[in-house]
Design an enzyme around this catalytic site. Structure first.
Site, mmCIF file in Angstrom:
data_model
loop_
_atom_site.group_PDB
_atom_site.id
_atom_site.type_symbol
_atom_site.label_atom_id
_atom_site.label_comp_id
_atom_site.label_asym_id
_atom_site.label_seq_id
_atom_site.Cartn_x
_atom_site.Cartn_y
_atom_site.Cartn_z
ATOM 1 N N GLU A 97 -88.386 65.784 40.539
ATOM 2 C CA GLU A 97 -87.612 64.720 41.201
ATOM 3 C C GLU A 97 -88.201 64.403 42.574
ATOM 4 O O GLU A 97 -88.197 63.259 43.015
ATOM 5 C CB GLU A 97 -86.135 65.139 41.285
ATOM 6 C CG GLU A 97 -85.482 65.073 39.897
ATOM 7 C CD GLU A 97 -84.352 66.043 39.662
ATOM 8 O OE1 GLU A 97 -83.808 66.602 40.623
ATOM 9 O OE2 GLU A 97 -84.010 66.246 38.472
ATOM 10 N N GLU A 166 -91.293 72.884 34.084
ATOM 11 C CA GLU A 166 -90.174 71.998 33.785
ATOM 12 C C GLU A 166 -90.709 70.684 33.217
ATOM 13 O O GLU A 166 -91.091 69.783 33.983
ATOM 14 C CB GLU A 166 -89.371 71.699 35.054
ATOM 15 C CG GLU A 166 -88.741 72.919 35.686
ATOM 16 C CD GLU A 166 -87.494 72.559 36.490
ATOM 17 O OE1 GLU A 166 -86.475 73.222 36.287
ATOM 18 O OE2 GLU A 166 -87.545 71.607 37.286
ATOM 19 N N GLY A 172 -82.335 67.297 32.452
ATOM 20 C CA GLY A 172 -81.106 66.508 32.477
ATOM 21 C C GLY A 172 -80.923 65.615 31.267
ATOM 22 O O GLY A 172 -80.065 64.735 31.255
HETATM 23 P P1 13P Z 1 -81.278 70.550 33.837
HETATM 24 O O1 13P Z 1 -81.023 72.002 33.542
HETATM 25 O O2 13P Z 1 -80.053 69.814 34.283
HETATM 26 O O3 13P Z 1 -82.023 69.888 32.722
HETATM 27 O O4 13P Z 1 -82.259 70.513 35.111
HETATM 28 C C1 13P Z 1 -83.382 71.298 35.107
HETATM 29 C C2 13P Z 1 -83.982 71.272 36.469
HETATM 30 O O5 13P Z 1 -84.494 70.264 36.915
HETATM 31 C C3 13P Z 1 -83.892 72.495 37.277
HETATM 32 O O6 13P Z 1 -84.691 72.409 38.408
#
Ligand code: 13P
Length: 249
Positions: A97, A166, A172
């Site tokens: 992000e 990730e 998400g």
């Molecule tokens: P989620 O578990 O909500 O998919 O997010 C993962 C994340 O970006 C953790 O840093």
């Protein structure tokens, strides 16, 4: 399952409130002991209260970002030294992000990791490919390039970091990587770390993040090179986060 002690980290992202956090931390602390290391990463303003709430427990805390600079005229930034003052054990750097919305480059992420280590705060370095990159067969190239910048910048200290894989398409979205997909990338990353740090790589923690939930955590954590998780959405509910920690223990 490998023998490295697992680590489960909650990345609260931009969620929380003083009241809600207190309840969440109570719920997590009240479920101890865990058979793994556990940490939470709240937004900056809540670090002091988190430190108070978790004092006397073995649950650790960290931040979601830090500056690459030590101090100075950098409005809105928070230094690793400040995080250290608030007892942060970890700081997440290079989250997708931040790479996507704040234009963070591989080199900036590496510089942040270096700044964190210089203050004794362990950086959790995030790497991961987008869906388009995966579909183009570029996953290995992307994650290796992201990690290479960090290895190059940290040199002999590269063994001190935690790495989080990730996949951007799994964050998400409720669409998690299969354990096999995740393991394949973790194995690549560990091989890259071994080339840089030697046998130290066998002790390093490589976390998986992206839609980890109580019902898929155990299978992910059972993979040979997955040493725990970086948890977003499911870290905001004590029962879910605790269940994931139990799956790791
Ligand atoms: P989620 O578990 O909500 O998919 O997010 C993962 C994340 O970006 C953790 O840093």
């Amino acid at each position: 399952m490998n023998t490295r002690r697992k680590l489960v980290v909650g990345n609260w992202k931009m969620h929380g409130s003083r009241k809600g956090n207190a309840e969440l931390l109570d719920g997590i602390a009240g479920a101890r002991p865990f058979g793994c290391d556990v940490a939470v990463c709240p937004p900056f303003p809540y670090l002091a209260e988190t430190a108070v709430a978790l004092a006397g427990t073995d649950i650790r805390w960290g931040a979601q970002d830090c500056s690459a600079h030590e101090q100075g005229a950098y409005t809105g930034e928070v230094s690793a030294g400040m995080l250290q003052e608030f007892g942060c054990r970890y700081v997440i750097v290079g989250h997708s992000e931040r790479r996507a919305y704040h234009g963070e480059s591989d080199q900036l992420v590496a510089d942040k990791a270096k700044a964190a280590l210089a203050r004794g705060v362990t950086p959790i370095v995030c790497v991961g490919e987008t869906l388009a990159q995966r579909e183009a067969g570029e996953t290995a190239d992307v994650v290796k390039r992201q990690l290479a910048a960090v290895i190059h910048t940290l040199a002999h200290c590269a063994g001190e970091i935690v790495v989080a894989y990730e996949p951007v398409w799994a964050i998400g979205t409720g669409r998690t990587a299969t354990p096999e997909q995740a393991q394949a990338v973790h194995a690549l990353l560990r091989a890259q770390l071994r080339a840089a740090t030697g046998s130290r790589a066998d002790e390093m923690k490589l976390l998986y993040g992206g839609s980890v939930k109580p019902d898929n955590a155990r299978e992910l954590f059972a993979q040979a090179d997955i040493d725990g998780g970086l948890i977003g959405g499911a870290s905001l509910k004590a029962a879910d986060f605790v269940a994931i920690c139990r799956a790791a223990g």
